[in-house]
Scaffold this motif. Sequence first.
Motif, short mmCIF file in Angstrom:
data_model
loop_
_atom_site.label_atom_id
_atom_site.label_comp_id
_atom_site.label_asym_id
_atom_site.label_seq_id
_atom_site.Cartn_x
_atom_site.Cartn_y
_atom_site.Cartn_z
N CYS A 1 6.23 4.08 0.34
CA CYS A 1 6.72 5.84 0.86
C CYS A 1 7.53 5.35 2.15
O CYS A 1 9.01 5.26 2.13
CB CYS A 1 5.79 6.22 2.08
SG CYS A 1 6.36 7.87 2.86
N ASN B 1 5.94 10.21 -3.55
CA ASN B 1 4.82 9.07 -3.12
C ASN B 1 4.75 9.46 -1.71
O ASN B 1 3.59 9.08 -1.42
CB ASN B 1 5.45 7.84 -3.62
CG ASN B 1 5.90 7.50 -5.12
OD1 ASN B 1 4.94 7.70 -5.98
ND2 ASN B 1 7.06 6.89 -5.13
N CYS B 2 5.09 9.34 -0.67
CA CYS B 2 5.48 10.10 0.44
C CYS B 2 4.51 10.92 0.38
O CYS B 2 2.95 11.02 1.47
CB CYS B 2 6.23 10.28 1.27
SG CYS B 2 7.36 8.61 1.53
N LYS C 1 2.03 12.44 -1.58
CA LYS C 1 0.82 11.71 -2.57
C LYS C 1 -0.13 11.23 -0.33
O LYS C 1 -1.49 10.50 -0.87
CB LYS C 1 1.00 11.01 -3.03
CG LYS C 1 -0.30 9.74 -3.89
CD LYS C 1 -0.17 9.30 -5.28
CE LYS C 1 -1.21 8.84 -5.70
NZ LYS C 1 -0.91 8.18 -7.17
N ALA C 2 1.15 9.80 -0.57
CA ALA C 2 0.06 9.32 0.62
C ALA C 2 -0.05 9.73 2.56
O ALA C 2 -0.26 9.16 2.80
CB ALA C 2 1.66 7.47 0.96
N ASN D 1 0.93 -0.87 0.11
CA ASN D 1 0.44 0.02 0.19
C ASN D 1 1.21 1.30 -0.13
O ASN D 1 2.24 1.20 -0.09
CB ASN D 1 -1.05 0.04 1.60
CG ASN D 1 -0.45 -0.26 2.62
OD1 ASN D 1 1.27 0.47 1.92
ND2 ASN D 1 -0.91 -0.85 3.14
N GLU D 2 0.02 2.49 -0.09
CA GLU D 2 1.30 4.14 -0.21
C GLU D 2 2.31 3.60 0.86
O GLU D 2 2.83 4.00 0.64
CB GLU D 2 0.53 4.92 -0.35
CG GLU D 2 -0.66 5.02 -1.70
CD GLU D 2 -1.38 5.87 -1.94
OE1 GLU D 2 -1.95 6.41 -0.89
OE2 GLU D 2 -1.91 6.26 -3.24
N ARG D 3 1.53 3.47 2.19
CA ARG D 3 2.20 3.63 3.48
C ARG D 3 3.61 2.73 3.51
O ARG D 3 4.73 3.87 4.05
CB ARG D 3 1.74 3.69 4.67
CG ARG D 3 2.13 3.48 6.13
CD ARG D 3 0.80 4.00 7.19
NE ARG D 3 -0.06 4.96 7.07
CZ ARG D 3 -0.65 5.38 7.80
NH1 ARG D 3 -0.91 4.53 8.47
NH2 ARG D 3 -1.31 6.68 8.06
#
Length: 579
Positions: free
Chosen positions: A177, A203-204, A206-207, A172-174
């Motif tokens: 990151c 990315n971080c 965005k998350a 997942n995004e988290r």
Amino acid sequence: MKFLLCFSILLTSLYVFSETEKSSFWKQLEKTEKLRTSDLKKFSHDLKQIERMSEKLSKEEQIYLSFLRGMEDLLLGNSKASIQKVKLVKQSASTSDLKTKSSILLLNTYAITRDWTEGLSEIEFLNKHLETSSQSNVSSRAYLAIAIFYNQLGEYDLGQINAKKALLFNANERTICAANSIIIESRFNLTGSLKRAENVLQNCSKANEPVYSSFLITFVARNNINKGNLDGAEKLLKKHLASTENTQYNYLISEHYQLLAQIYLQKNDLVSAKSFAEKIISMSEDNIPYKPFVAAYKTLYEVSIINNNYKKAIQYFEKYHSYDKKNLNQAKLKSMAVQTIKHKVNEKNNEIEILNKENESLTLQRSLSKKEATNKSLVILLLTLVISFIFIWLYRTKQTHIKLKQLAEFDSLTGISNRRHFTKESESALLHNQSTGQVVSFILFDLDKFKFINDTHGHPIGDQVLQSLKTPVLKHTRKVDLFGRIGGEEFAILLPGCELEKASEIADKIRTEISELDIKVNDKAITITASFGITVSRISGYNFDTLMKHSDEALYDAKHAGRNRCMIYSSSNDEHQTS
């Protein structure tokens, strides 16, 4: 890096029972837990509300509540209370996942309390239990916690490996990151490369992960400083300062303050440099490593020197030396913890090999006993092999102990005695010379403007300079003399049976050869000089701390008098003579 340890605590959550088994209290506990990332105050408030109804909770809910209490203690800085609560949860938890999450929280706590050996033991526990974990998100968070701990220890290769494992279990995004931020940190410390840092930073953002975003910004800013782009680094840090402060993670904030203080000092903006350095020293050192305090007090010392406020400069210099010593000791503890665990692993592997060999030998003996006396020679041969193997194991164990002793007594960069070993040997030599009435001289010297060399040419060149000092010192000293690295760019020499005049002559020869060292960067020689402080037992006595203090005072005067010179301590009128 320590702010990531605290932040990883916020990622730990509980999914122990299915939806059909969850009571209203259980759901309330889950709802309260989710507040920890968005509203810590409300998290604590709601937790207290649930505690008032604790007698109505089931056994499983009581365990969940204890886990959240331990999390709250750690987030509020009460590490000791957190460890006590979470250890009980780990022991009493009925599921493997809750045991694993408790171990993750303990691992984070031990990193904050700088208990490296206990932390490595938790990693051993996690590696055994991750195979039985039923949830991929639990395994992912465990590997992230392990990766962060290894980076904190300076084991960056292991940090990368575990961060990549986290991505295999949860993408997942988290997690993307967090894992990639850890990988960027590992590569930056191993190779100086910030490849893909901008992509990971996007990315971080965005998350919606401000902690990891600010963490990456420190590396980009530090890289700009190393390249001489002070304006770019300043602009980047000021742009994100408010969001960094809003994270409430003191170590992350102290990193930003430290970099800004460094930039302003190099720009000669002394007011701003002093302001950010003072912000660092106003913080509590409980959840912050010593390195930011070392940098802050050194900045304040340099600002005071420039402002001719020598009284303040001395106070800041003493604080700088105190925290620098703590920082060096902490680094040694990390190294010893890693070496101890590696040694235990090697011993365990050797024991397993020996047991396997012994089992094979016993099996063969039982088989041979059935074949009468004709096979006795084979039994003897096998026993000889086992004994030989034991002797080999004992030899390897002894060699490992020797290596551990070497790590504990000698400086890994220069190969000379470290501060602890030098102090121990010097005190023993002083006691002997005092009993025989033999004079002892003491020399303390420090490289001039060494920070400028590091900042201008990089730490590899700085390390080369430190390593090159060994040659001129050993050239002009005897085998009975003691030579050690006290810390950073500061070194000391103890000269038994050497009068002050001869010691001064030796110091000046060493000083001259240091200034003649041939170290080049891009075919251009760099200037290397050192300042010396000298004293003798006839003046300072045979107490090691007094000799250090008096030679340090003479060294300070040498610096003040223009550097690249030797000064002799005098007790009569507190004045120091130039050699």
